[in-house]
Motif scaffolding. Structure first.
Motif, PDB file in Angstrom:
ATOM      1  N   GLY A 184       2.052 -26.439  38.020  1.00  0.00           N
ATOM      2  CA  GLY A 184       1.118 -27.159  38.867  1.00  0.00           C
ATOM      3  C   GLY A 184       1.514 -27.062  40.331  1.00  0.00           C
ATOM      4  N   PHE A 185       0.640 -27.520  41.201  1.00  0.00           N
ATOM      5  CA  PHE A 185       0.831 -27.405  42.651  1.00  0.00           C
ATOM      6  C   PHE A 185       2.152 -28.037  43.083  1.00  0.00           C
ATOM      7  CE2 PHE A 185       0.079 -29.129  46.987  1.00  0.00           C
ATOM      8  CZ  PHE A 185      -0.072 -27.913  47.648  1.00  0.00           C
ATOM      9  N   GLN A 186       3.044 -27.200  43.657  1.00  0.00           N
ATOM     10  CA  GLN A 186       4.337 -27.631  44.183  1.00  0.00           C
ATOM     11  C   GLN A 186       5.245 -28.263  43.119  1.00  0.00           C
ATOM     12  OE1 GLN A 186       5.482 -27.585  47.938  1.00  0.00           O
ATOM     13  NE2 GLN A 186       4.308 -25.795  47.292  1.00  0.00           N
ATOM     14  N   LEU A 187       5.012 -27.935  41.860  1.00  0.00           N
ATOM     15  CA  LEU A 187       5.833 -28.471  40.779  1.00  0.00           C
ATOM     16  C   LEU A 187       6.819 -27.416  40.287  1.00  0.00           C
ATOM     17  CD1 LEU A 187       3.164 -30.441  38.684  1.00  0.00           C
ATOM     18  CD2 LEU A 187       4.686 -31.298  40.485  1.00  0.00           C
ATOM     19  N   SER A 188       7.985 -27.856  39.875  1.00  0.00           N
ATOM     20  CA  SER A 188       9.035 -26.961  39.423  1.00  0.00           C
ATOM     21  C   SER A 188       8.744 -26.398  38.037  1.00  0.00           C
ATOM     22  CB  SER A 188      10.373 -27.707  39.395  1.00  0.00           C
ATOM     23  OG  SER A 188      11.374 -26.951  38.745  1.00  0.00           O
ATOM     24  N   SER A 189       9.174 -25.169  37.814  1.00  0.00           N
ATOM     25  CA  SER A 189       9.024 -24.558  36.489  1.00  0.00           C
ATOM     26  C   SER A 189       9.779 -25.342  35.422  1.00  0.00           C
ATOM     27  CB  SER A 189       9.517 -23.115  36.518  1.00  0.00           C
ATOM     28  OG  SER A 189      10.908 -23.058  36.810  1.00  0.00           O
ATOM     29  N   THR A 190      10.843 -26.052  35.820  1.00  0.00           N
ATOM     30  CA  THR A 190      11.633 -26.808  34.837  1.00  0.00           C
ATOM     31  C   THR A 190      10.839 -27.948  34.215  1.00  0.00           C
ATOM     32  OG1 THR A 190      12.541 -28.265  36.562  1.00  0.00           O
ATOM     33  CG2 THR A 190      13.783 -26.275  36.028  1.00  0.00           C
ATOM     34  N   TYR A 191       9.773 -28.393  34.852  1.00  0.00           N
ATOM     35  CA  TYR A 191       8.945 -29.472  34.300  1.00  0.00           C
ATOM     36  C   TYR A 191       8.249 -29.038  33.009  1.00  0.00           C
ATOM     37  CZ  TYR A 191       9.371 -31.951  38.806  1.00  0.00           C
ATOM     38  OH  TYR A 191       9.837 -32.602  39.934  1.00  0.00           O
ATOM     39  N   TYR A 192       8.238 -27.736  32.742  1.00  0.00           N
ATOM     40  CA  TYR A 192       7.497 -27.208  31.592  1.00  0.00           C
ATOM     41  C   TYR A 192       8.425 -26.564  30.565  1.00  0.00           C
ATOM     42  CZ  TYR A 192       3.927 -27.983  35.065  1.00  0.00           C
ATOM     43  OH  TYR A 192       3.132 -28.577  36.004  1.00  0.00           O
ATOM     44  N   ILE A 240       9.757 -34.467  33.460  1.00  0.00           N
ATOM     45  CA  ILE A 240      10.450 -34.688  34.732  1.00  0.00           C
ATOM     46  C   ILE A 240      11.683 -35.530  34.452  1.00  0.00           C
ATOM     47  CG2 ILE A 240      10.234 -35.600  37.072  1.00  0.00           C
ATOM     48  CD1 ILE A 240       7.199 -35.224  36.810  1.00  0.00           C
ATOM     49  N   SER A 241      12.844 -34.955  34.695  1.00  0.00           N
ATOM     50  CA  SER A 241      14.093 -35.652  34.354  1.00  0.00           C
ATOM     51  C   SER A 241      14.364 -36.841  35.266  1.00  0.00           C
ATOM     52  CB  SER A 241      15.268 -34.666  34.412  1.00  0.00           C
ATOM     53  OG  SER A 241      15.374 -34.090  35.702  1.00  0.00           O
ATOM     54  N   ASN A 242      13.900 -36.789  36.499  1.00  0.00           N
ATOM     55  CA  ASN A 242      14.092 -37.895  37.438  1.00  0.00           C
ATOM     56  C   ASN A 242      13.048 -38.968  37.162  1.00  0.00           C
ATOM     57  OD1 ASN A 242      13.926 -39.591  39.810  1.00  0.00           O
ATOM     58  ND2 ASN A 242      15.142 -38.048  40.897  1.00  0.00           N
ATOM     59  N   ARG A 285       7.703 -41.692  37.521  1.00  0.00           N
ATOM     60  CA  ARG A 285       6.906 -42.919  37.664  1.00  0.00           C
ATOM     61  C   ARG A 285       6.028 -42.875  38.908  1.00  0.00           C
ATOM     62  NH1 ARG A 285      11.578 -45.094  35.282  1.00  0.00           N
ATOM     63  NH2 ARG A 285      12.591 -45.518  37.290  1.00  0.00           N
ATOM     64  N   ALA A 286       6.561 -42.296  39.992  1.00  0.00           N
ATOM     65  CA  ALA A 286       5.777 -42.208  41.220  1.00  0.00           C
ATOM     66  C   ALA A 286       4.557 -41.304  41.028  1.00  0.00           C
ATOM     67  CB  ALA A 286       6.655 -41.685  42.350  1.00  0.00           C
ATOM     68  N   LEU A 287       4.762 -40.175  40.378  1.00  0.00           N
ATOM     69  CA  LEU A 287       3.645 -39.259  40.150  1.00  0.00           C
ATOM     70  C   LEU A 287       2.626 -39.853  39.177  1.00  0.00           C
ATOM     71  CD1 LEU A 287       5.551 -35.851  40.036  1.00  0.00           C
ATOM     72  CD2 LEU A 287       4.024 -36.674  41.832  1.00  0.00           C
ATOM     73  N   ASP A 288       3.104 -40.585  38.178  1.00  0.00           N
ATOM     74  CA  ASP A 288       2.176 -41.252  37.255  1.00  0.00           C
ATOM     75  C   ASP A 288       1.353 -42.305  37.992  1.00  0.00           C
ATOM     76  OD1 ASP A 288       2.876 -39.759  35.078  1.00  0.00           O
ATOM     77  OD2 ASP A 288       4.255 -41.235  34.230  1.00  0.00           O
ATOM     78  N   LEU A 289       1.986 -42.994  38.922  1.00  0.00           N
ATOM     79  CA  LEU A 289       1.272 -44.016  39.689  1.00  0.00           C
ATOM     80  C   LEU A 289       0.203 -43.377  40.570  1.00  0.00           C
ATOM     81  CD1 LEU A 289       1.102 -47.033  40.477  1.00  0.00           C
ATOM     82  CD2 LEU A 289       2.767 -46.547  42.289  1.00  0.00           C
ATOM     83  N   ILE A 290       0.552 -42.265  41.184  1.00  0.00           N
ATOM     84  CA  ILE A 290      -0.395 -41.580  42.064  1.00  0.00           C
ATOM     85  C   ILE A 290      -1.546 -40.963  41.268  1.00  0.00           C
ATOM     86  CG2 ILE A 290      -0.676 -39.597  43.613  1.00  0.00           C
ATOM     87  CD1 ILE A 290       2.262 -40.095  44.481  1.00  0.00           C
ATOM     88  N   HIS A 331       5.564 -39.317  28.363  1.00  0.00           N
ATOM     89  CA  HIS A 331       5.551 -37.892  28.690  1.00  0.00           C
ATOM     90  C   HIS A 331       5.954 -37.064  27.468  1.00  0.00           C
ATOM     91  CE1 HIS A 331       5.443 -37.818  33.308  1.00  0.00           C
ATOM     92  NE2 HIS A 331       5.239 -39.083  32.952  1.00  0.00           N
ATOM     93  N   VAL A 332       7.010 -37.488  26.803  1.00  0.00           N
ATOM     94  CA  VAL A 332       7.505 -36.739  25.644  1.00  0.00           C
ATOM     95  C   VAL A 332       6.428 -36.644  24.571  1.00  0.00           C
ATOM     96  CG1 VAL A 332       9.168 -36.776  23.733  1.00  0.00           C
ATOM     97  CG2 VAL A 332       9.934 -37.267  26.064  1.00  0.00           C
ATOM     98  N   HIS A 333       5.734 -37.739  24.321  1.00  0.00           N
ATOM     99  CA  HIS A 333       4.732 -37.735  23.260  1.00  0.00           C
ATOM    100  C   HIS A 333       3.538 -36.845  23.627  1.00  0.00           C
ATOM    101  CE1 HIS A 333       2.814 -39.001  19.655  1.00  0.00           C
ATOM    102  NE2 HIS A 333       1.852 -39.682  20.253  1.00  0.00           N
ATOM    103  N   VAL A 334       3.113 -36.883  24.890  1.00  0.00           N
ATOM    104  CA  VAL A 334       2.003 -36.034  25.317  1.00  0.00           C
ATOM    105  C   VAL A 334       2.372 -34.557  25.165  1.00  0.00           C
ATOM    106  CG1 VAL A 334       0.581 -35.340  27.283  1.00  0.00           C
ATOM    107  CG2 VAL A 334       1.013 -37.764  26.856  1.00  0.00           C
ATOM    108  N   ILE A 335       3.597 -34.222  25.522  1.00  0.00           N
ATOM    109  CA  ILE A 335       4.051 -32.839  25.366  1.00  0.00           C
ATOM    110  C   ILE A 335       4.054 -32.440  23.896  1.00  0.00           C
ATOM    111  CG2 ILE A 335       6.065 -31.323  25.582  1.00  0.00           C
ATOM    112  CD1 ILE A 335       6.698 -32.870  28.197  1.00  0.00           C
TER     113      ILE A 335
END
Length: 396
Positions: A84-92, A250-252, A257-262, A270-274
């Motif tokens: 995704g936009f400006q997101l790290s490959s490690t998120y996936y 997202i390990s942090n 939480r900030a991105l979920d809020l936005i 997150h784990v369950h959705v994945i």
């Protein structure tokens, strides 16, 4: 009746149903292959329009044959996974490791943070990336660059769709809560609409969408627009309690939480959705490559890039966690479950078109008897009854 399928026996769904696999595969779990990760930098030339000293941090997850029974040897089909936009490959990472464990090599890359690249320019990276993989000593002969698919999340889903629309040797795409042009990034020559690029092409695509919309996946630009323009045989899975960023790992915790809020989030973690998305991703790639990917064996021909891969992609305009308790699942009666699974398989068969079956001289009863996806369909049944997902097969 499905339209625009071409010759009957070349349709991936039909080929899947005709495949006689030794055993059904359980794509809800990791596959038989071990996985290794290779990192390699790729400095793009000035002609890429990425700017001076533009370097991609390329990440490749590769299956390891011999780590478990049933994992084939190289070369491996390739899935290019876009972040995704400006997101790290490690998120996936959970997705790419799952795919690699089933016999796919998965290629990702990162661009320097805050280096904003237009969609047209980024799609143009593909030929440079493929040449790099073809020549790199750790990947030459290991990746089958004649068998490609794309996947991606958010803007990465849009990029995956643009590649599918404009590059002939990309077989399919899996779009994870894709987002097309928005009011912030209206369609233009540099940032074209992926939905419009797909319109009329009858491409067979799989999509997982978030049931929760928000500023990051507005209704006017979300997965529903992509679903409207894809072809017969496509899949749509929706996670009702999933938000846009909940498809990422997202390990942090503060960042998550900030991105979920936005972006807004649902009650699922997150784990369950994945875990609700990954099985469909692997199963879809298995159908595209017409057999269990762990049993995949590439043609013995040379692995050189096809002649139709050029530095100018076709089809482009000219430059002018807080978990909730899961609902109680109603136990199935085995015979009833078998009937429902067979109904899904029949709908899958019908999505290829009965005319195609007849013209191809196919025994429909034998095709219906194919059970390669039986565990996957049973998983769909269970998760739908629990209210965790909805699932749809598109018929013509």
């Amino acid at each position: 009746m499905a339209q625009g399928l071409g010759h009957a026996v070349t349709h991936p769904w039909l080929l899947l149903l005709l495949s006689c696999l030794a055993a059904a595969q359980d794509y809800t779990a990791f596959g038989p292959c071990g996985v290794v990760k290779i990192t390699t930098p790729l400095q793009l030339p000035e002609g890429s329009e990425c700017g001076s000293s533009c370097t991609l941090d390329v990440q490749i997850h590769i299956p390891v044959a011999g780590a478990g029974a049933g994992c084939s040897a190289a070369p491996y089909p390739v899935v290019l996974f876009f972040s995704g936009f400006q997101l790290s490959s490690t998120y996936y990472t959970p997705y790419v490791k799952r795919l690699a464990s089933w016999g796919f090599a998965v290629v990702q890359y990162n661009i320097a943070l805050f280096h904003i690249v237009a969609d047209r320019v980024e799609v143009g990276f593909m030929p440079f990336l493929l040449r790099h993989l073809e020549r790199h000593p750790d990947t030459a002969g290991v990746l089958d660059l004649t068998h490609l698919a794309t996947a991606g999340h958010s803007r990465g889903g849009k990029l995956a769709a643009l590649h599918l629309a404009g590059t002939p040797n990309i077989l399919t795409a899996y779009l994870i809560d894709p987002v097309d042009s928005t009011s912030y990034t209206p369609p233009s020559q540099d940032d074209p609409s992926a939905v419009e690029a797909l319109r009329g092409l009858n491409k067979t695509v799989a999509i997982t969408g978030a049931g929760v919309s928000g500023p990051c996946n507005p209704i006017a630009s979300n997965y529903k627009l992509f679903w409207d323009v894809v072809g017969p045989g496509s899949w749509l899975e929706v996670v009702p309690q999933g938000g846009h960023m909940q498809f990422t790992n997202i390990s942090n915790g503060l960042v998550a939480r900030a991105l979920d809020l936005i972006c807004h989030s649902g009650r699922a973690t997150h784990v369950h959705v994945i875990e609700l998305t990954a099985p469909a991703l692997v199963a879809w790639m298995a159908t595209t490559f017409q057999r269990s990917p762990a049993m995949y064996t590439a043609a013995a021909s040379t692995q050189a890039l096809p002649a139709n891969v050029s530095l100018a992609p076709s089809g482009w305009p000219s430059k002018p966690q807080s978990a909730t308790a899961k609902p109680t699942k109603t136990p199935h009666q085995p015979q009833q479950q078998g009937v429902r699974v067979l109904q899904l398989q029949r709908k899958l068969l019908l999505s290829t078109g009965q005319d195609a079956l007849q013209k191809g001289g196919v025994d429909a009863a034998a095709a219906e008897g194919s059970d390669s996806l039986q565990p996957f369909f049973e998983w769909i049944e269970r998760e739908q009854e629990a209210g965790e997902i909805t699932f749809e097969l598109k018929c013509g």
